[in-house]
Design a protein around this motif. Structure first.
Motif, PDB file in Angstrom:
ATOM      1  N   LEU B  59      39.188  24.216 -32.560  1.00  0.00           N
ATOM      2  CA  LEU B  59      39.324  22.790 -32.261  1.00  0.00           C
ATOM      3  C   LEU B  59      38.121  22.244 -31.490  1.00  0.00           C
ATOM      4  O   LEU B  59      38.182  21.140 -30.957  1.00  0.00           O
ATOM      5  N   ASN B  60      37.052  23.018 -31.444  1.00  0.00           N
ATOM      6  CA  ASN B  60      35.832  22.478 -30.863  1.00  0.00           C
ATOM      7  C   ASN B  60      35.120  21.707 -31.972  1.00  0.00           C
ATOM      8  O   ASN B  60      34.647  22.295 -32.943  1.00  0.00           O
ATOM      9  N   GLY B  70      40.519  20.403 -39.023  1.00  0.00           N
ATOM     10  CA  GLY B  70      40.134  19.029 -39.347  1.00  0.00           C
ATOM     11  C   GLY B  70      41.328  18.099 -39.279  1.00  0.00           C
ATOM     12  O   GLY B  70      41.240  16.981 -38.777  1.00  0.00           O
ATOM     13  N   LEU B  71      42.469  18.584 -39.754  1.00  0.00           N
ATOM     14  CA  LEU B  71      43.695  17.774 -39.706  1.00  0.00           C
ATOM     15  C   LEU B  71      44.001  17.371 -38.270  1.00  0.00           C
ATOM     16  O   LEU B  71      44.235  16.215 -37.967  1.00  0.00           O
ATOM     17  N   VAL B  72      43.985  18.351 -37.365  1.00  0.00           N
ATOM     18  CA  VAL B  72      44.321  18.069 -35.970  1.00  0.00           C
ATOM     19  C   VAL B  72      43.242  17.183 -35.341  1.00  0.00           C
ATOM     20  O   VAL B  72      43.540  16.170 -34.706  1.00  0.00           O
ATOM     21  N   LEU B  73      41.984  17.562 -35.547  1.00  0.00           N
ATOM     22  CA  LEU B  73      40.894  16.822 -34.904  1.00  0.00           C
ATOM     23  C   LEU B  73      40.887  15.352 -35.285  1.00  0.00           C
ATOM     24  O   LEU B  73      40.582  14.491 -34.467  1.00  0.00           O
ATOM     25  N   ASP B  74      41.207  15.052 -36.547  1.00  0.00           N
ATOM     26  CA  ASP B  74      41.172  13.657 -36.968  1.00  0.00           C
ATOM     27  C   ASP B  74      42.301  12.820 -36.377  1.00  0.00           C
ATOM     28  O   ASP B  74      42.300  11.606 -36.501  1.00  0.00           O
ATOM     29  N   HIS B  75      43.254  13.474 -35.735  1.00  0.00           N
ATOM     30  CA  HIS B  75      44.281  12.714 -35.022  1.00  0.00           C
ATOM     31  C   HIS B  75      43.905  12.510 -33.555  1.00  0.00           C
ATOM     32  O   HIS B  75      44.303  11.542 -32.942  1.00  0.00           O
ATOM     33  N   VAL B  76      43.169  13.460 -33.015  1.00  0.00           N
ATOM     34  CA  VAL B  76      42.964  13.427 -31.568  1.00  0.00           C
ATOM     35  C   VAL B  76      41.565  12.961 -31.154  1.00  0.00           C
ATOM     36  O   VAL B  76      41.345  12.690 -29.983  1.00  0.00           O
ATOM     37  N   PHE B 191      32.372  11.916 -39.616  1.00  0.00           N
ATOM     38  CA  PHE B 191      32.641  13.354 -39.757  1.00  0.00           C
ATOM     39  C   PHE B 191      32.814  14.009 -38.390  1.00  0.00           C
ATOM     40  O   PHE B 191      32.245  13.574 -37.402  1.00  0.00           O
ATOM     41  N   ARG B 192      33.571  15.100 -38.355  1.00  0.00           N
ATOM     42  CA  ARG B 192      33.978  15.660 -37.061  1.00  0.00           C
ATOM     43  C   ARG B 192      32.807  16.165 -36.216  1.00  0.00           C
ATOM     44  O   ARG B 192      32.876  16.111 -34.990  1.00  0.00           O
ATOM     45  N   THR B 193      31.755  16.668 -36.854  1.00  0.00           N
ATOM     46  CA  THR B 193      30.634  17.174 -36.048  1.00  0.00           C
ATOM     47  C   THR B 193      29.966  16.039 -35.262  1.00  0.00           C
ATOM     48  O   THR B 193      29.274  16.268 -34.291  1.00  0.00           O
ATOM     49  N   TYR B 194      30.177  14.791 -35.716  1.00  0.00           N
ATOM     50  CA  TYR B 194      29.600  13.626 -35.047  1.00  0.00           C
ATOM     51  C   TYR B 194      30.517  13.059 -33.957  1.00  0.00           C
ATOM     52  O   TYR B 194      30.208  12.040 -33.357  1.00  0.00           O
ATOM     53  N   TYR B 195      31.661  13.668 -33.739  1.00  0.00           N
ATOM     54  CA  TYR B 195      32.582  13.163 -32.721  1.00  0.00           C
ATOM     55  C   TYR B 195      31.971  13.283 -31.323  1.00  0.00           C
ATOM     56  O   TYR B 195      31.152  14.168 -31.070  1.00  0.00           O
ATOM     57  N   PRO B 196      32.398  12.428 -30.406  1.00  0.00           N
ATOM     58  CA  PRO B 196      31.831  12.499 -29.053  1.00  0.00           C
ATOM     59  C   PRO B 196      32.418  13.647 -28.237  1.00  0.00           C
ATOM     60  O   PRO B 196      33.524  14.124 -28.516  1.00  0.00           O
ATOM     61  N   LEU B 197      31.678  14.079 -27.239  1.00  0.00           N
ATOM     62  CA  LEU B 197      32.143  15.078 -26.272  1.00  0.00           C
ATOM     63  C   LEU B 197      31.658  14.605 -24.911  1.00  0.00           C
ATOM     64  O   LEU B 197      30.524  14.139 -24.807  1.00  0.00           O
ATOM     65  N   ARG B 198      32.479  14.748 -23.894  1.00  0.00           N
ATOM     66  CA  ARG B 198      32.003  14.311 -22.590  1.00  0.00           C
ATOM     67  C   ARG B 198      31.454  15.510 -21.830  1.00  0.00           C
ATOM     68  O   ARG B 198      32.152  16.503 -21.641  1.00  0.00           O
ATOM     69  N   SER B 199      30.207  15.392 -21.416  1.00  0.00           N
ATOM     70  CA  SER B 199      29.493  16.566 -20.906  1.00  0.00           C
ATOM     71  C   SER B 199      30.184  17.165 -19.668  1.00  0.00           C
ATOM     72  O   SER B 199      30.320  18.378 -19.578  1.00  0.00           O
ATOM     73  N   ASP B 200      30.660  16.342 -18.739  1.00  0.00           N
ATOM     74  CA  ASP B 200      31.245  16.929 -17.524  1.00  0.00           C
ATOM     75  C   ASP B 200      32.487  17.743 -17.844  1.00  0.00           C
ATOM     76  O   ASP B 200      32.673  18.850 -17.359  1.00  0.00           O
ATOM     77  N   GLY B 220      41.067   9.906 -29.586  1.00  0.00           N
ATOM     78  CA  GLY B 220      41.684   9.434 -30.819  1.00  0.00           C
ATOM     79  C   GLY B 220      43.074   8.874 -30.556  1.00  0.00           C
ATOM     80  O   GLY B 220      43.494   8.758 -29.404  1.00  0.00           O
ATOM     81  N   PRO B 221      43.799   8.533 -31.599  1.00  0.00           N
ATOM     82  CA  PRO B 221      45.129   7.931 -31.454  1.00  0.00           C
ATOM     83  C   PRO B 221      46.146   8.868 -30.796  1.00  0.00           C
ATOM     84  O   PRO B 221      47.128   8.416 -30.237  1.00  0.00           O
ATOM     85  N   PHE B 222      45.916  10.180 -30.900  1.00  0.00           N
ATOM     86  CA  PHE B 222      46.889  11.132 -30.358  1.00  0.00           C
ATOM     87  C   PHE B 222      46.218  12.104 -29.394  1.00  0.00           C
ATOM     88  O   PHE B 222      44.997  12.203 -29.353  1.00  0.00           O
TER      89      PHE B 222
END
Lengths: 474, 557, 315
Positions: B59-60, B70-76, B191-200, B220-222
């Motif tokens: 899920l990273n 991918g299913l889970v990531l696209d919800h969260v 696409f999921r590889t382009y999703y944001p991540l917060r560095s801290d 995401g929504p969930f």
């Protein structure tokens, strides 16, 4: 027999001659060991046991079924009868030869004038009809255009539809504007189908559905019939004639392959693994255990410690590991890796049994007696040790066979057994699981063969153990 | 003995019966325990129950590659762009955007927030994208960021990550520099590889980001609130999601994880889950008998028979490939062997649902269809034999994986080629990873391969046979084909690009680069009261972001 | 006694070392690439991954590292379940398998003793024949068939009752475990029934039973105090191997009933060539079995003084 003779001798009148010493002869010096009668006695005991004899008969029948019948009948395990996929057991069937040239459909109709949305939702397509007599190669549907429809969805059910949400399989949606026909070729069987057509408007709204029932008859394409030599495909008159398709006594599998043939050949695989692995184990066990017990001392301890190590390996986990580690090359059946894995993990328990038996025998008085009479090690091993060890080995062998068959079936079932297309009973079970609810015979037949075989070997083992158990025989 | 036995009979029968009954009922006491939330749908609680075939392996978002994750990531999680209920590309975290030849600018929604309430900023995207291309992360999807300037060089370890062509102008403005014009870049940002991540947050997890529900942050929504490995997952509506008003569901529960399709079906029948995905053709009959509503959609996967084009292999001979092409009856394969409604015979590598310039691509440029003719096939075989200078063609290896579906197709092809061409085919069935290793090593003659799209552009399929593409496992190498791929990569003119794809399609047929087999349709059943589920080929599937439960009618469960 | 235990412990440790080495060897003999992926990766990315898992080291070095980690009880990080430690995987999923196994064992033992005793009481009458027939069927039908039929039976039962009496699949409450445990324990139950039957018959012919009867003890008392108690002993002796069979034999049951046990993880791991999970699981199971057998041995010593004497005498 000898007892009878002994009792008779009591009735004899003795004379002085009878008490005179016999002349020295070789016969007296010979150590007579009733090794034959040991097996004869066992056999007699076994023969008296109905269950064991039935089991033996079953096993012989299975062996004949799997290994002898193929000598006379040519079983074809790979040819696919795509017109008879997953067919239940049965006899030959007649089939109509049909021309399967692509269908151009019927003339396009498109009626632009779109009615109000609620009118569209209530209306339905008219004149839903079959363009040709339905058969299992294709069912061709056509209908009249509905005003405002841009495409049509076609469904197929095996029950009469009860609501708009119960139309069955979504076969597809027409692709071109004005297309008012559809050809269904999806796994058709000779049963009644209910076709439903729903019109779709430009906004994506659906109309009510119209339904038509059709019962296809069995058919085979000209091309296919020609390839199989059932008809001369060059003959233009051939379409419309009837042919007899090859029969599949026990039905077919998911690729239309004959189940009987696969059961026979699959049985060869399963029985071969089931028999060969324990046999090799037994031979190795006799050598290893015999040597260990015979030599004794340090070497014995070392050899047995190693056997204990192998016993400690988690059996199924290592079966899978060894099977995967050996790998299966292209075109290989995968029997060898299974065999190796079974032998590599199966020998120690039998070897320990043999060693125990040998240790026990070494202390027996008759061995000492034989040694006193001047018997050499060769003689001791072949005449005394081996026959006595054989009993134990034979019993453990009979019980090892069903467990080897089970292991093969189990591994093939989880996809870690023999490699397709090689059939084995376990692999056939694996194939049959998916369709268990719709075509149970694909799972139940091979499972039944496994069960009967395992049962027979278990019962025979019971009988053998009783027969060879000296305590019981006395 | 017999006498004493009969004494036991008289004395102990009732006692035995009691004992036996007790033995049976004791474990049965566990049944009384109520099972909360165990029903397929709960209208009041706005909850749905689902089953998954396996648990999400990763899920990273920067390293994740598989469909279940991918299913889970696209919800969260949500990227700059996202797909709406109609599968159209719309703004996600980005409110406005501008795509140019040399780059793009995204203006982020100020109201977009992480699940801990802090705003999603441009810096979160910069950090995520830098992490994704950093060699140390080992992301297998790093290549998808390669249109960004310097991405490839950074991934090769030739430049520091700070050189990546992406900058946060301010908290809500993101500036991207492109390596070359990229007409489909907006699609990529969904696409999921382009999703944001917060560095801290990411760094605080010390390498365990994505390992547990607690090691994840959501925009995401969930939100993933509970994750019991191998057993269950729970997702809950994200109260900080910027578009929470359009999300109806409160809970998505996955209480069952099993790869056994029969178990899924049985759970559905038992009203424990709201959907069964991926029905095999064998379970259709039972579903019809119970009058379930069966649906299907194209999941984007195209399957084809790939040849080894490396010189020296017999399959490098075009006539041999032609021979196979002219006997491969894809209709029989699809309709009789696979037998799943919605699956279509394929004649090209481009799926039927992808857009061309004005209409669907396959309608604008219909692919050529091979004429099935065994006699012609054998003629080609003869030609191939002569060209190769062999007395007889050797047996060829067909590499396949051991999945049930793969086995079916493999055995069908083996018998077909053997019977109609007299070509001896040896099946090389391997476990998944071994098949992949053999494919990468080029250790095969034929292999049944499948490809699913990464982004919504024909290029995701078209560049498969580009000579430098690592996924071109057959090592097909043609200057012609490469030329057209480069045109499609760099041109911003839709017409020209479509012509390039059409040229690839023609080459695919003429040169028999592969033989397309089928476009996979996925069949599923879904609870009739569950609506708004989006099935799609691009992005995580299925998607429940817009799902809702219809109120139960009176007297209906 | 202490010397005996220490000796057994030492040999157990050596056995585990042997299992670990054998697993390591078998593992690295497997052809294929654990880092292969459906979407191809560049050489650089591959290198990054390989060094992360230590696969770029020479084999003897990898072995030493593996053994070193093993000594610290660390099995490493999973290849496919990224970011998850193998220790965590085992810790989370083994209890599930173990619980299922224990329940199966309880069902099997209780059932085996009960049915076995019944057959002995009704020797050669119809209950005996019926039970023995069932036993024979249970022994010869493959477990995967029972698993499928068991699930189907629940489904039919539920639809017949109109409500869910038992869950079809899944894990969580005792209700979930009932059918899987029954299916898993069935083979062992059948085996134990046979064993119990013959053991009962053997005891029935023993002298002390004749004495008891001659003393005029009531039948029930003879049965419970003398016959049953003595007949159960041989059943206890086979429990060790039975535990092994049940705990490692759960793959199919775990699969069919959607149970998150360790067996399922192992099969998945083999398919995915997840080196660390395969090695971790195998070594763990091996160690578990070794110590189970040891524990059972010690237990016998406690139960039966005769065995302790033999054990203390040094094998």
């Amino acid at each position: 027999m000898s007892e009878m003779a002994g009792r008779q001798s009591l009735d004899l009148q003795l004379s002085a001659d009878d008490l005179a010493p016999l002349p020295r002869s070789a016969a007296v010096e010979t150590v007579v060991r009733p090794s034959l009668s040991y097996w004869q006695g066992a056999w007699r005991q076994l023969r008296g046991n109905t269950r064991s004899m039935l089991s033996l008969l079953t096993i012989l029948t299975l062996l004949v079924f799997c290994f002898v019948t193929p000598l006379f009948i040519d079983f074809d395990t790979s040819s696919q009868d795509l017109t008879q996929i997953s067919q239940s057991p049965g006899l030959a069937r007649r089939s109509l030869v049909v021309d399967t040239a692509p269908w151009g459909g019927v003339a396009a109709q498109y009626r632009e004038a779109a009615p109000a949305a609620e009118v569209f939702a209530r209306s339905r397509v008219d004149d839903l009809r079959l363009q040709e007599a339905p058969h299992t190669e294709f069912v061709r549907l056509a209908w009249s255009a509905l005003p405002g429809a841009v495409s049509y969805r076609v469904y197929r059910h095996i029950l009469e539809p009860s609501a708009a949400t119960d139309l069955g399989l979504p076969l597809g949606e027409t692709e071109r504007r004005g297309q008012v026909w559809f050809e269904d070729r999806l796994k058709l069987k000779t049963r009644t189908y209910y076709y439903s057509v729903v019109a779709v408007s430009a906004t994506g709204a659906e109309s009510a559905y119209s339904t038509l029932a059709a019962t296809p008859r069995h058919a085979i394409s000209v091309l296919d019939a020609g390839l199989r030599g059932l008809v001369d495909s060059g003959d233009p008159e051939v379409a419309g004639t009837e042919v007899d398709l090859p029969r599949h006594l026990l039905g077919t599998d998911y690729l239309g392959r004959d189940l009987l043939a696969r059961l026979v050949v699959g049985g060869q695989t399963s029985l071969f693994i089931g028999l060969a692995a324990p046999l090799i184990c037994a031979v190795f066990a006799i050598l290893y255990g015999g040597l260990s017990g015979y030599l004794g001392g340090r070497i014995d301890e070392l050899l047995m410690r190693f056997a204990d190590f192998v016993i400690a390996l988690p059996f199924l986990l290592f079966m899978i590991l060894i099977r995967v580690a050996m790998g299966i090359g292209p075109g290989q059946s995968g029997v060898v890796p299974l065999l190796v894995a079974l032998v590599a993990l199966g020998w120690p328990s039998a070897a320990k049994l043999v060693r125990g038996q040998v240790l026990q025998l070494r202390e027996q008085p008759f061995i000492a007696a034989a040694q006193l009479l001047g018997a050499g090690p060769n003689y001791l091993i072949w005449r005394h040790m081996l026959p006595n060890v054989m009993g134990v080995v034979l019993v453990s062998l009979t019980f090892a066979i069903p467990s080897a068959i089970f292991t093969e079936a189990f591994l093939s079932f989880i996809g870690m057994g023999v490699a397709p297309p090689t059939p084995s009973w376990g692999a056939m079970c694996n194939d049959g699981v998916a369709s268990f609810l719709s075509h149970p015979h694909e799972l139940l037949l091979p499972a039944a063969f496994i069960s009967v075989t395992v049962l027979a070997f278990n019962m025979l083992g019971d009988g053998l153990r009783d027969a060879l158990d000296a305590k019981l025989r006395d | 003995m017999i006498k004493t036995a009969s004494i036991y009979c008289r004395l102990g029968f009732r006692a035995w019966l009691g004992l036996a009954l007790l033995g049976l009922t004791l474990p049965g006491l566990g049944l009384i325990a109520p099972q909360a939330g165990a029903e397929a749908l709960d209208f009041e609680a706005r909850r749905i129950n689902l089953a998954m075939s396996q648990e999400p392996p990763d899920l990273n978002s920067i390293t994740s590659t598989d469909a279940v994750s991918g299913l889970v990531l696209d919800h969260v999680l949500q990227g700059l762009m996202t797909y709406n209920q109609q599968r159209q590309l719309v703004g996600g975290v980005a409110e406005r955007w501008q795509l140019r030849d040399d780059g793009a600018t995204f203006w982020l929604r100020p109201q977009a927030r992480w699940s801990d309430g802090r705003p999603v900023t441009a810096a979160d995207f910069v950090f995520a994208w830098q992490q994704a291309v950093a060699p140390g992360s080992g992301s297998e999807y790093a290549f998808i960021l390669f249109p960004i300037r310097n991405a490839q060089a950074i991934n090769r370890g030739q430049m520091p990550v700070t050189e990546l062509g992406v900058k946060a102008i301010d908290a809500h403005t993101l500036e991207v520099q492109l390596h070359q014009p990229c007409p489909y870049f907006l699609d990529l940002t969904a696409f999921r590889t382009y999703y944001p991540l917060r560095s801290d947050f990411y760094q605080a997890q010390q390498g365990k980001y994505g390992a547990e529900a607690a090691n994840l942050l959501f925009n995401g929504p969930f939100m993933l609130t509970e994750w019991i490995h191998g057993a269950s997952l729970k997702m809950q509506k994200n109260p900080h999601y910027w578009d929470r008003a359009s999300i109806w569901l409160e809970h998505i529960d996955v209480p069952y994880i099993t790869e056994d399709p029969n178990a899924h079906m049985n759970l559905y029948r038992d009203q424990k889950i709201a959907m069964v995905d991926g029905l095999g053709s064998d379970s259709l009959e039972g579903a019809l008998q119970s009058r379930m509503q069966i649906k299907s959609f194209l999941d984007g996967a195209i399957f084809y028979l790939e040849f080894n084009h490396v010189p020296g292999r017999v399959t490098a001979n075009r006539h041999l490939r032609k021979a196979i092409q002219s006997v491969l009856n894809t209709d029989d394969l699809v309709y009789k062997v696979i037998g799943s409604p919605g699956t279509h015979p394929a004649y090209t590598i481009f799926p039927r649902w992808m857009q061309g310039h004005r209409d669907l691509f396959t309608r604008e440029y219909p692919p050529s269809r091979p004429v099935l003719d065994a006699a012609r096939g054998r003629h080609y075989m003869e030609l191939a034999r002569q060209e190769l200078g062999l007395a007889q063609l050797p047996a060829i290896n067909l590499l396949a994986d051991d999945s049930p579906g793969g086995q079916k197709v493999t055995q069908f092809l083996q018998t077909l080629l053997q019977q109609s061409l007299g070509l001896e085919v040896r099946v090389d069935m391997q476990i998944f990873k071994q098949r992949l290793a053999k494919m990468s090593a080029g250790d095969f003659d034929l292999v049944i391969a499948g490809w699913g799209p990464d982004y919504n552009d024909l290029l995701t399929y078209g560049d498969l046979f580009y000579s430098e593409n690592m996924n071109n496992r057959g090592r097909y190498n043609s200057a012609d084909y490469d030329h057209w791929v480069r045109v499609a990569q760099a041109s911003l003119q839709p017409e020209l690009r479509m012509q390039a794809f059409a040229a690839m399609q023609d080459l695919l047929f003429e040169d028999v680069i592969v033989v397309p087999l089928y476009e996979r349709g996925r069949t599923y059943v879904q609870h009739p009261r569950l609506q708004g589920v989006v099935r799609r080929a691009i992005g995580g599937d299925p998607n429940f972001n817009y799902a809702r439960i219809v109120a139960p009618l009176d007297g209906q469960p | 006694m202490l010397v005996f235990i220490l000796k057994r412990l030492l040999s157990g440790v050596i056995t585990i070392w042997f299992i670990a080495s054998a697993t390591f060897l078998a593992m690295h003999a497997v052809p294929g690439d654990p880092l292969a992926n459906p979407k191809a990766v560049s050489e650089e990315i591959r290198q990054n991954l390989a060094s992360r898992y230590g696969l770029d080291q020479p084999l003897p070095k990898q072995y030493l590292v593996f053994m070193g980690n093993l000594l610290q009880g660390d099995f490493g990080i999973s290849f496919t379940q990224k970011n998850r430690r193998v220790n965590d995987i085992i810790r989370e999923h083994f209890p599930v398998s173990a619980l299922l196994g224990v329940l199966a064992l309880v069902i099997a033992t209780a059932g085996g003793i009960l049915w076995g005793a019944l057959t002995a009481i009704y020797r050669d009458k119809w209950p005996d024949s019926l039970i023995m027939l069932l036993v024979v069927i249970s022994i010869s039908v493959p477990s995967f068939v029972f698993a499928l039929l068991g699930q189907l039976a629940i489904l039919k039962l539920n639809s017949w009752l109109g409500f869910s009496l038992l869950p079809v699949a899944g894990w969580g409450s005792l209700a979930h475990m009932w059918m899987p445990a029954l299916v898993l324990g069935l083979g062992t139950m059948a085996y134990l029934t046979r064993l119990m039957r013959s053991s009962m018959l053997e005891v029935a012919a023993a002298d002390y039973l004749r004495t008891a009867r001659a003393k005029g003890l009531p039948g029930r008392r003879i049965f419970f105090r003398h016959q049953l108690r003595n007949a159960i002993l041989p059943v206890v002796t086979v429990l060790g191997p039975a535990i092994a069979a049940i705990t490692t034999g759960g793959f199919v049951v775990e699969l069919v009933f959607a149970i998150p046990g360790l067996g399922r993880y192992f099969v998945q791991a083999v398919q995915q060539l997840d080196y660390t999970v395969i090695m971790g699981t195998t070594v763990f199971y091996g160690a578990f079995l070794v110590f189970m057998v040891l524990a059972v041995d010690i237990l016998y010593g406690v139960i039966d003084p005769r065995i302790r004497l033999v054990g203390a005498g040094g094998e």
